[in-house]
Design an enzyme around this catalytic site. Structure first.
Site, PDB file in Angstrom:
ATOM      1  N   LYS A   8       0.831  -1.209   0.000  1.00  0.00           N
ATOM      2  CA  LYS A   8       0.000   0.000   0.000  1.00  0.00           C
ATOM      3  C   LYS A   8       0.865   1.259   0.000  1.00  0.00           C
ATOM      4  O   LYS A   8       0.658   2.164  -0.800  1.00  0.00           O
ATOM      5  CB  LYS A   8      -0.893  -0.003   1.254  1.00  0.00           C
ATOM      6  CG  LYS A   8      -1.565   1.324   1.526  1.00  0.00           C
ATOM      7  CD  LYS A   8      -2.465   1.279   2.749  1.00  0.00           C
ATOM      8  CE  LYS A   8      -1.795   1.542   4.064  1.00  0.00           C
ATOM      9  NZ  LYS A   8      -1.497   2.948   4.384  1.00  0.00           N
ATOM     10  N   ASN A   9       1.842   1.302   0.904  1.00  0.00           N
ATOM     11  CA  ASN A   9       2.602   2.532   1.070  1.00  0.00           C
ATOM     12  C   ASN A   9       3.640   2.752  -0.029  1.00  0.00           C
ATOM     13  O   ASN A   9       4.338   3.763  -0.026  1.00  0.00           O
ATOM     14  CB  ASN A   9       3.231   2.590   2.465  1.00  0.00           C
ATOM     15  CG  ASN A   9       2.150   2.797   3.531  1.00  0.00           C
ATOM     16  OD1 ASN A   9       1.013   3.158   3.213  1.00  0.00           O
ATOM     17  ND2 ASN A   9       2.495   2.552   4.788  1.00  0.00           N
ATOM     18  N   CYS A  52      -4.532  12.360  13.276  1.00  0.00           N
ATOM     19  CA  CYS A  52      -5.286  11.133  13.028  1.00  0.00           C
ATOM     20  C   CYS A  52      -5.463  10.438  14.368  1.00  0.00           C
ATOM     21  O   CYS A  52      -5.099  10.984  15.400  1.00  0.00           O
ATOM     22  CB  CYS A  52      -4.583  10.244  12.021  1.00  0.00           C
ATOM     23  SG  CYS A  52      -3.112   9.497  12.655  1.00  0.00           S
ATOM     24  N   ARG A 100       0.047  14.660  13.133  1.00  0.00           N
ATOM     25  CA  ARG A 100       0.907  14.186  12.038  1.00  0.00           C
ATOM     26  C   ARG A 100       1.354  15.417  11.242  1.00  0.00           C
ATOM     27  O   ARG A 100       0.800  15.734  10.198  1.00  0.00           O
ATOM     28  CB  ARG A 100       0.139  13.221  11.121  1.00  0.00           C
ATOM     29  CG  ARG A 100      -0.577  12.071  11.798  1.00  0.00           C
ATOM     30  CD  ARG A 100       0.153  10.759  11.757  1.00  0.00           C
ATOM     31  NE  ARG A 100       0.633  10.276  10.500  1.00  0.00           N
ATOM     32  CZ  ARG A 100       0.051   9.335   9.760  1.00  0.00           C
ATOM     33  NH1 ARG A 100      -1.089   8.822  10.132  1.00  0.00           N
ATOM     34  NH2 ARG A 100       0.614   8.910   8.663  1.00  0.00           N
ATOM     35  N   ASP A 116       4.219   0.352  12.130  1.00  0.00           N
ATOM     36  CA  ASP A 116       3.005  -0.226  11.547  1.00  0.00           C
ATOM     37  C   ASP A 116       2.783  -1.692  11.944  1.00  0.00           C
ATOM     38  O   ASP A 116       1.775  -2.282  11.558  1.00  0.00           O
ATOM     39  CB  ASP A 116       3.045  -0.102  10.013  1.00  0.00           C
ATOM     40  CG  ASP A 116       2.856   1.331   9.559  1.00  0.00           C
ATOM     41  OD1 ASP A 116       2.421   2.157  10.371  1.00  0.00           O
ATOM     42  OD2 ASP A 116       3.151   1.625   8.378  1.00  0.00           O
ATOM     43  N   ARG A 135      -8.854  -0.384   4.443  1.00  0.00           N
ATOM     44  CA  ARG A 135      -7.961   0.615   3.850  1.00  0.00           C
ATOM     45  C   ARG A 135      -6.624  -0.016   3.495  1.00  0.00           C
ATOM     46  O   ARG A 135      -5.969   0.435   2.566  1.00  0.00           O
ATOM     47  CB  ARG A 135      -7.716   1.759   4.844  1.00  0.00           C
ATOM     48  CG  ARG A 135      -8.950   2.583   5.130  1.00  0.00           C
ATOM     49  CD  ARG A 135      -8.595   3.731   6.023  1.00  0.00           C
ATOM     50  NE  ARG A 135      -7.394   4.382   5.492  1.00  0.00           N
ATOM     51  CZ  ARG A 135      -6.666   5.249   6.157  1.00  0.00           C
ATOM     52  NH1 ARG A 135      -6.991   5.593   7.367  1.00  0.00           N
ATOM     53  NH2 ARG A 135      -5.600   5.796   5.608  1.00  0.00           N
TER      54      ARG A 135
HETATM   55  N1  EPU Z   1       7.035  14.223  11.183  1.00  0.00           N
HETATM   56  C1  EPU Z   1       7.338  15.520  11.496  1.00  0.00           C
HETATM   57  N2  EPU Z   1       7.234  16.460  10.516  1.00  0.00           N
HETATM   58  C2  EPU Z   1       6.857  16.147   9.234  1.00  0.00           C
HETATM   59  C3  EPU Z   1       6.555  14.796   8.930  1.00  0.00           C
HETATM   60  C4  EPU Z   1       6.657  13.858   9.933  1.00  0.00           C
HETATM   61  O1  EPU Z   1       7.690  15.841  12.621  1.00  0.00           O
HETATM   62  O2  EPU Z   1       6.793  17.042   8.395  1.00  0.00           O
HETATM   63  C5  EPU Z   1       7.116  13.194  12.229  1.00  0.00           C
HETATM   64  C6  EPU Z   1       5.818  12.454  12.452  1.00  0.00           C
HETATM   65  O3  EPU Z   1       4.968  13.127  13.343  1.00  0.00           O
HETATM   66  C7  EPU Z   1       6.300  11.131  12.990  1.00  0.00           C
HETATM   67  C8  EPU Z   1       7.595  10.901  12.228  1.00  0.00           C
HETATM   68  O4  EPU Z   1       7.999  12.190  11.786  1.00  0.00           O
HETATM   69  O5  EPU Z   1       6.592  11.240  14.354  1.00  0.00           O
HETATM   70  C9  EPU Z   1       7.469   9.977  11.026  1.00  0.00           C
HETATM   71  O6  EPU Z   1       6.395  10.358  10.197  1.00  0.00           O
HETATM   72  P1  EPU Z   1       6.399  10.091   8.633  1.00  0.00           P
HETATM   73  O7  EPU Z   1       6.327  11.384   7.907  1.00  0.00           O
HETATM   74  O8  EPU Z   1       7.528   9.177   8.287  1.00  0.00           O
HETATM   75  O9  EPU Z   1       5.016   9.321   8.418  1.00  0.00           O
HETATM   76  P2  EPU Z   1       4.105   9.360   7.134  1.00  0.00           P
HETATM   77  O10 EPU Z   1       4.952   9.485   5.931  1.00  0.00           O
HETATM   78  O11 EPU Z   1       3.009  10.340   7.336  1.00  0.00           O
HETATM   79  C10 EPU Z   1       4.188   6.808   6.622  1.00  0.00           C
HETATM   80  C11 EPU Z   1       3.178   5.698   6.435  1.00  0.00           C
HETATM   81  C12 EPU Z   1       2.593   5.316   7.794  1.00  0.00           C
HETATM   82  C13 EPU Z   1       3.737   4.910   8.722  1.00  0.00           C
HETATM   83  C14 EPU Z   1       4.786   6.028   8.808  1.00  0.00           C
HETATM   84  C15 EPU Z   1       6.009   5.655   9.615  1.00  0.00           C
HETATM   85  C16 EPU Z   1       2.344   6.095   4.220  1.00  0.00           C
HETATM   86  C17 EPU Z   1       1.197   6.481   3.359  1.00  0.00           C
HETATM   87  N3  EPU Z   1       2.144   6.144   5.538  1.00  0.00           N
HETATM   88  O12 EPU Z   1       3.469   7.914   7.160  1.00  0.00           O
HETATM   89  O13 EPU Z   1       1.753   4.207   7.546  1.00  0.00           O
HETATM   90  O14 EPU Z   1       3.239   4.636  10.001  1.00  0.00           O
HETATM   91  O15 EPU Z   1       5.226   6.384   7.480  1.00  0.00           O
HETATM   92  O16 EPU Z   1       6.640   4.539   9.073  1.00  0.00           O
HETATM   93  O17 EPU Z   1       3.379   5.706   3.715  1.00  0.00           O
HETATM   94  C18 EPU Z   1      -0.093   2.764   7.867  1.00  0.00           C
HETATM   95  O18 EPU Z   1       0.149   2.244   6.764  1.00  0.00           O
HETATM   96  O19 EPU Z   1      -0.890   2.253   8.694  1.00  0.00           O
HETATM   97  C19 EPU Z   1       0.577   4.017   8.236  1.00  0.00           C
HETATM   98  C20 EPU Z   1       0.103   4.822   9.164  1.00  0.00           C
END
Ligand code: EPU
Length: 425
Positions: free
Chosen positions: A22-23, A117, A122, A308, A400
């Site tokens: 998915k990701n 969320c 986030r 995850d 999802r």
């Molecule tokens: N963060 C910041 N600033 C930012 C972005 C992130 O401080 O601008 C922080 C977040 O709050 C968190 C950490 O950095 O503490 C990591 O967040 P990240 O940006 O890596 O998460 P994401 O890209 O929003 C993806 C996956 C998530 C998974 C996370 C961590 C996708 C679509 N989503 O989210 O997947 O938990 O990486 O590996 O790729 C799921 O599939 O159930 C899911 C939630």
């Protein structure tokens, strides 16, 4: 609304095929905004989030056709629109992936600001920091990120934050940089296999990205991209979920069509808690004799233990011997499943970003509520060993991210059915 009804099940056994990640497929779909040529994405899972992303792409002028074999064919019709509306973004945060591509290709983007969320805030500050470093002008207006740029310019930047690297932030900035003028160097980039897969897709389109899978990405901008056919990598989180389901029931489960190299930290934990783990090029088999043992888990960016899979493994530790400590270093508030597992008689105490799990021999089936995708999977896993019946409500979360979860589990011998839930609001 629907629910999953799970009965205490015999030890699961057999082979379960793993779907495409998915990701990986979500940012890859967004990346097709960067090209005017058609693309084919093979191995795309049939998930609600993928359907949402397809709808979003269509509002942005990219037609996505789903072929009988599940592959997706994209075709650009129009570059007129550049707004990702609140109605879609609020249902799926991964919609933010269109920000970088729209900005780079169309010179403008208006994307609804994704909120928090179920497991806490986030933020997207790092996405915006990276895009600004490339020369974008960004403003927040009426709940939308409004971004503009004539032509982005390559830059050197650090994208790490208080919780380490950012997966989608890296994706966004990398997608923008492939069409920027000159060289971009991203330090502190996410190393997740899904980011690597996205980079491979972009390079197949003609992008020039080096350092894939490392924290230092070097991207030399190009003027335009072509088309390609790309197969997405297997879903390591889905694989880990089925291994946990096999383990909790004391079964013998093989996940097939996986990349074992992307699950090292997870396989280590499975061994630590007493499972026999064997693997081949594209399969992993987990067998259990005797009771599960306790261990400590800390979630970390890849290649550390994935956040995850935290909830699913907490369900396993809830029935292991002794005391386990689970620490969340990515999302300190991602513990919504703790209270629901407690309804099933699990003994878990939360202390800040840590959960202390006291293993118990017997869980008890109960009606429980899914709060997010992975928490729902954890409740299903717990339901497989709980005495009696567990009803997991609000399972739209599970749809999802898991393709036909009840069918895949039933094929392994689980007692699980999907039912309409007349009580749901
Ligand atoms: N963060 C910041 N600033 C930012 C972005 C992130 O401080 O601008 C922080 C977040 O709050 C968190 C950490 O950095 O503490 C990591 O967040 P990240 O940006 O890596 O998460 P994401 O890209 O929003 C993806 C996956 C998530 C998974 C996370 C961590 C996708 C679509 N989503 O989210 O997947 O938990 O990486 O590996 O790729 C799921 O599939 O159930 C899911 C939630």
């Amino acid at each position: 609304m629907e629910k999953l009804v799970v009965e205490k099940s015999p030890p699961l056994s057999g082979v379960v095929p793993v779907s495409g990640a998915k990701n990986a497929v979500l940012p890859i779909l967004a990346a097709t905004l960067l090209t005017e040529e058609p693309c084919v994405i093979e191995g795309a899972p049939r998930l609600r989030d993928v359907a949402t992303m397809i709808r979003l792409m269509e509002t942005l002028g990219v037609m996505v056709e789903q072929r009988a074999d599940g592959s997706l064919e994209t075709r650009l019709l129009s570059e007129e629109r550049s707004t990702a509306a609140y109605e879609l973004v609020k249902t799926m945060r991964a919609s933010i992936n269109v920000l970088g591509p729209l900005l780079a290709k169309r010179g403008r983007a208006r994307v609804s600001f994704p909120g928090g969320c179920a497991f806490g805030p986030r933020p997207i500050d790092l996405h915006l920091k990276g895009l600004r470093a490339l020369g974008a002008e960004i403003d927040i207006r009426e709940g939308y990120i409004v971004a503009r740029a004539e032509r982005l310019r390559g830059a050197a930047m650090y994208l790490g934050g208080p919780f380490g690297s950012t997966v989608t932030g890296t994706a966004n900035v990398m997608m923008a940089a492939v069409l920027a003028e000159g060289r971009t160097v991203i330090e502190g980039a996410a190393c997740e296999p899904e980011i690597r897969d996205l980079a491979e897709f972009l390079n197949a389109l003609g992008a020039r990205i080096r350092g894939m899978g490392t924290p230092r990405l070097t991207i030399d901008g190009v003027d335009r991209l072509g088309g390609t056919t790309h197969r997405v990598i297997p879903d390591r989180i889905e694989a880990g979920t089925y291994l946990a389901a096999g383990a909790v029931t004391g079964g013998d489960v093989t996940v097939k069509g996986v990349a074992p190299g992307t699950l090292r930290s997870v396989l280590d934990v499975l061994r630590e808690i007493g499972l026999s783990v064997t693997e081949g090029e594209d399969w992993i088999r987990v067998r259990r004799a005797g009771r599960l043992r306790n261990t400590d888990i800390v979630t970390l960016p890849y290649p550390g233990f994935p956040t995850d899979l935290q909830a699913q493994f907490m369900a396993l530790l809830a029935v292991a011997e002794g005391v386990s400590v689970v620490t969340e270093k990515i999302y300190p508030d991602r513990f919504m499943h703790v209270a629901e597992l407690a309804r099933m008689r699990a003994r878990i105490r939360k202390e800040g970003a840590t959960a202390i799990v006291v293993g118990t021999r017997r869980l008890s089936g109960a009606p429980v509520m899914a709060s997010d995708l992975r928490a729902s999977a954890a409740l299903v896993i717990a339901g497989l060993v709980a005495e009696g019946t567990t009803e997991v409500k609000r399972i739209y979360h599970i749809d999802r991210g898991y393709e036909r979860i009840e069918e895949k589990l039933t094929a392994l011998g689980a007692r699980i059915v999907r039912r309409e839930d007349p009580e749901a609001p």
